[in-house]
Design a protein around this motif. Structure first.
Motif, PDB file in Angstrom:
ATOM      1  N   GLU A  31      30.762  40.144  12.493  1.00  0.00           N
ATOM      2  CA  GLU A  31      31.479  41.421  12.444  1.00  0.00           C
ATOM      3  C   GLU A  31      30.611  42.523  13.029  1.00  0.00           C
ATOM      4  O   GLU A  31      29.460  42.709  12.621  1.00  0.00           O
ATOM      5  CB  GLU A  31      31.834  41.759  10.991  1.00  0.00           C
ATOM      6  N   ASN A  32      31.145  43.258  13.999  1.00  0.00           N
ATOM      7  CA  ASN A  32      30.459  44.405  14.601  1.00  0.00           C
ATOM      8  C   ASN A  32      29.041  44.090  15.078  1.00  0.00           C
ATOM      9  O   ASN A  32      28.108  44.843  14.827  1.00  0.00           O
ATOM     10  CB  ASN A  32      30.418  45.582  13.623  1.00  0.00           C
ATOM     11  N   GLY A  33      28.873  42.971  15.758  1.00  0.00           N
ATOM     12  CA  GLY A  33      27.562  42.624  16.304  1.00  0.00           C
ATOM     13  C   GLY A  33      26.562  42.113  15.288  1.00  0.00           C
ATOM     14  O   GLY A  33      25.387  41.958  15.596  1.00  0.00           O
ATOM     15  N   GLN A  34      27.033  41.862  14.083  1.00  0.00           N
ATOM     16  CA  GLN A  34      26.155  41.311  13.048  1.00  0.00           C
ATOM     17  C   GLN A  34      26.717  39.975  12.579  1.00  0.00           C
ATOM     18  O   GLN A  34      27.926  39.813  12.429  1.00  0.00           O
ATOM     19  CB  GLN A  34      26.033  42.253  11.858  1.00  0.00           C
ATOM     20  N   VAL A  35      25.812  39.044  12.338  1.00  0.00           N
ATOM     21  CA  VAL A  35      26.194  37.714  11.885  1.00  0.00           C
ATOM     22  C   VAL A  35      25.647  37.532  10.475  1.00  0.00           C
ATOM     23  O   VAL A  35      24.453  37.718  10.246  1.00  0.00           O
ATOM     24  CB  VAL A  35      25.613  36.630  12.817  1.00  0.00           C
ATOM     25  N   ARG A  36      26.526  37.209   9.550  1.00  0.00           N
ATOM     26  CA  ARG A  36      26.064  36.836   8.213  1.00  0.00           C
ATOM     27  C   ARG A  36      25.887  35.331   8.241  1.00  0.00           C
ATOM     28  O   ARG A  36      26.806  34.599   8.611  1.00  0.00           O
ATOM     29  CB  ARG A  36      27.066  37.243   7.134  1.00  0.00           C
ATOM     30  N   ALA A  37      24.682  34.879   7.878  1.00  0.00           N
ATOM     31  CA  ALA A  37      24.359  33.462   8.008  1.00  0.00           C
ATOM     32  C   ALA A  37      23.720  32.919   6.740  1.00  0.00           C
ATOM     33  O   ALA A  37      23.093  33.656   5.979  1.00  0.00           O
ATOM     34  CB  ALA A  37      23.419  33.267   9.190  1.00  0.00           C
ATOM     35  N   LEU A  38      23.893  31.632   6.553  1.00  0.00           N
ATOM     36  CA  LEU A  38      23.294  30.905   5.442  1.00  0.00           C
ATOM     37  C   LEU A  38      22.143  30.083   5.997  1.00  0.00           C
ATOM     38  O   LEU A  38      22.322  29.312   6.942  1.00  0.00           O
ATOM     39  CB  LEU A  38      24.341  29.990   4.800  1.00  0.00           C
ATOM     40  N   THR A  39      20.956  30.258   5.427  1.00  0.00           N
ATOM     41  CA  THR A  39      19.783  29.534   5.898  1.00  0.00           C
ATOM     42  C   THR A  39      19.770  28.116   5.324  1.00  0.00           C
ATOM     43  O   THR A  39      20.544  27.782   4.428  1.00  0.00           O
ATOM     44  CB  THR A  39      18.486  30.257   5.496  1.00  0.00           C
ATOM     45  N   SER A  40      18.854  27.308   5.799  1.00  0.00           N
ATOM     46  CA  SER A  40      18.766  25.916   5.368  1.00  0.00           C
ATOM     47  C   SER A  40      18.411  25.768   3.890  1.00  0.00           C
ATOM     48  O   SER A  40      18.725  24.753   3.282  1.00  0.00           O
ATOM     49  CB  SER A  40      17.749  25.167   6.222  1.00  0.00           C
ATOM     50  N   ASP A  41      17.783  26.798   3.303  1.00  0.00           N
ATOM     51  CA  ASP A  41      17.466  26.764   1.872  1.00  0.00           C
ATOM     52  C   ASP A  41      18.415  27.648   1.076  1.00  0.00           C
ATOM     53  O   ASP A  41      18.094  28.109  -0.008  1.00  0.00           O
ATOM     54  CB  ASP A  41      16.001  27.113   1.612  1.00  0.00           C
ATOM     55  N   LYS A  42      19.598  27.903   1.634  1.00  0.00           N
ATOM     56  CA  LYS A  42      20.723  28.588   0.976  1.00  0.00           C
ATOM     57  C   LYS A  42      20.521  30.084   0.773  1.00  0.00           C
ATOM     58  O   LYS A  42      21.151  30.692  -0.071  1.00  0.00           O
ATOM     59  CB  LYS A  42      21.089  27.931  -0.361  1.00  0.00           C
ATOM     60  N   GLY A  43      19.650  30.701   1.554  1.00  0.00           N
ATOM     61  CA  GLY A  43      19.495  32.152   1.511  1.00  0.00           C
ATOM     62  C   GLY A  43      20.485  32.820   2.449  1.00  0.00           C
ATOM     63  O   GLY A  43      20.988  32.204   3.391  1.00  0.00           O
ATOM     64  N   GLN A  44      20.786  34.078   2.183  1.00  0.00           N
ATOM     65  CA  GLN A  44      21.690  34.858   3.033  1.00  0.00           C
ATOM     66  C   GLN A  44      20.870  35.775   3.926  1.00  0.00           C
ATOM     67  O   GLN A  44      20.014  36.506   3.432  1.00  0.00           O
ATOM     68  CB  GLN A  44      22.619  35.717   2.171  1.00  0.00           C
ATOM     69  N   VAL A  45      21.114  35.729   5.226  1.00  0.00           N
ATOM     70  CA  VAL A  45      20.448  36.622   6.160  1.00  0.00           C
ATOM     71  C   VAL A  45      21.482  37.276   7.071  1.00  0.00           C
ATOM     72  O   VAL A  45      22.569  36.751   7.275  1.00  0.00           O
ATOM     73  CB  VAL A  45      19.381  35.906   7.034  1.00  0.00           C
ATOM     74  N   THR A  46      21.082  38.413   7.612  1.00  0.00           N
ATOM     75  CA  THR A  46      21.876  39.085   8.625  1.00  0.00           C
ATOM     76  C   THR A  46      21.145  38.931   9.950  1.00  0.00           C
ATOM     77  O   THR A  46      19.952  39.215  10.038  1.00  0.00           O
ATOM     78  CB  THR A  46      22.042  40.581   8.291  1.00  0.00           C
ATOM     79  N   VAL A  47      21.876  38.466  10.945  1.00  0.00           N
ATOM     80  CA  VAL A  47      21.327  38.351  12.291  1.00  0.00           C
ATOM     81  C   VAL A  47      21.960  39.448  13.129  1.00  0.00           C
ATOM     82  O   VAL A  47      23.182  39.513  13.244  1.00  0.00           O
ATOM     83  CB  VAL A  47      21.614  36.966  12.912  1.00  0.00           C
ATOM     84  N   LEU A  48      21.130  40.342  13.642  1.00  0.00           N
ATOM     85  CA  LEU A  48      21.613  41.384  14.536  1.00  0.00           C
ATOM     86  C   LEU A  48      21.734  40.717  15.898  1.00  0.00           C
ATOM     87  O   LEU A  48      20.730  40.391  16.533  1.00  0.00           O
ATOM     88  CB  LEU A  48      20.648  42.563  14.554  1.00  0.00           C
ATOM     89  N   ALA A  49      22.964  40.477  16.310  1.00  0.00           N
ATOM     90  CA  ALA A  49      23.252  39.623  17.459  1.00  0.00           C
ATOM     91  C   ALA A  49      22.887  40.280  18.778  1.00  0.00           C
ATOM     92  O   ALA A  49      22.926  41.498  18.916  1.00  0.00           O
ATOM     93  CB  ALA A  49      24.722  39.228  17.453  1.00  0.00           C
ATOM     94  N   GLY A  50      22.561  39.430  19.728  1.00  0.00           N
ATOM     95  CA  GLY A  50      22.320  39.868  21.094  1.00  0.00           C
ATOM     96  C   GLY A  50      23.646  39.943  21.842  1.00  0.00           C
ATOM     97  O   GLY A  50      24.707  40.093  21.244  1.00  0.00           O
ATOM     98  N   SER A  51      23.598  39.766  23.151  1.00  0.00           N
ATOM     99  CA  SER A  51      24.792  39.946  23.963  1.00  0.00           C
ATOM    100  C   SER A  51      25.673  38.701  24.060  1.00  0.00           C
ATOM    101  O   SER A  51      26.867  38.812  24.284  1.00  0.00           O
ATOM    102  CB  SER A  51      24.401  40.393  25.374  1.00  0.00           C
ATOM    103  N   SER A  52      25.111  37.497  23.888  1.00  0.00           N
ATOM    104  CA  SER A  52      25.946  36.306  24.014  1.00  0.00           C
ATOM    105  C   SER A  52      26.607  35.966  22.677  1.00  0.00           C
ATOM    106  O   SER A  52      26.023  36.183  21.614  1.00  0.00           O
ATOM    107  CB  SER A  52      25.129  35.123  24.536  1.00  0.00           C
TER     108      SER A  52
END
Length: 106
Positions: A31-52
């Motif tokens: 959403e809006n250039g940000q990715v909410r992701a689940l890490t391999s150890d079940k943590g929540q991170v936000t990835v500020l996305a690039g252009s692709s």
């Protein structure tokens, strides 16, 4: 010579504030250039996305750690929808043991 780029999960990411890391994760929401992701150890991170665009369920992200739960993407690779995050997590845990430091970095 540049420092090696370590592979991280949620637990180890905070050790690398301001540094480049590699994080494999499951994409939960984009959403809006940000990715909410689940890490391999079940943590929540936000990835500020690039252009692709992120496509599929899993991605390997090369990025800079902004804070303990935020990564600024430099680039990423979309992974197969059957990627095994549990196996990746075992790799991360091994790569952070003293005997193996630097052997799983790029």
């Amino acid at each position: 010579m540049e420092d090696p780029t370590p592979r991280v999960n949620f637990e180890t990411m905070m050790r690398y504030h301001g540094r480049k890391v590699i994080l494999c994760c499951q994409i939960e929401q984009i959403e809006n250039g940000q990715v909410r992701a689940l890490t391999s150890d079940k943590g929540q991170v936000t990835v500020l996305a690039g252009s692709s665009p992120f496509e599929g369920r899993f991605a390997e992200v090369l990025g800079t750690v902004v804070n303990p739960n935020t990564l600024q993407a430099i680039e990423h690779t979309n992974l197969s929808d059957n990627y095994n995050l549990d196996m990746y997590n075992e790799l991360v845990k091994l790569s952070h043991k003293d005997a193996y430091i630097g052997q799983f970095s790029t």
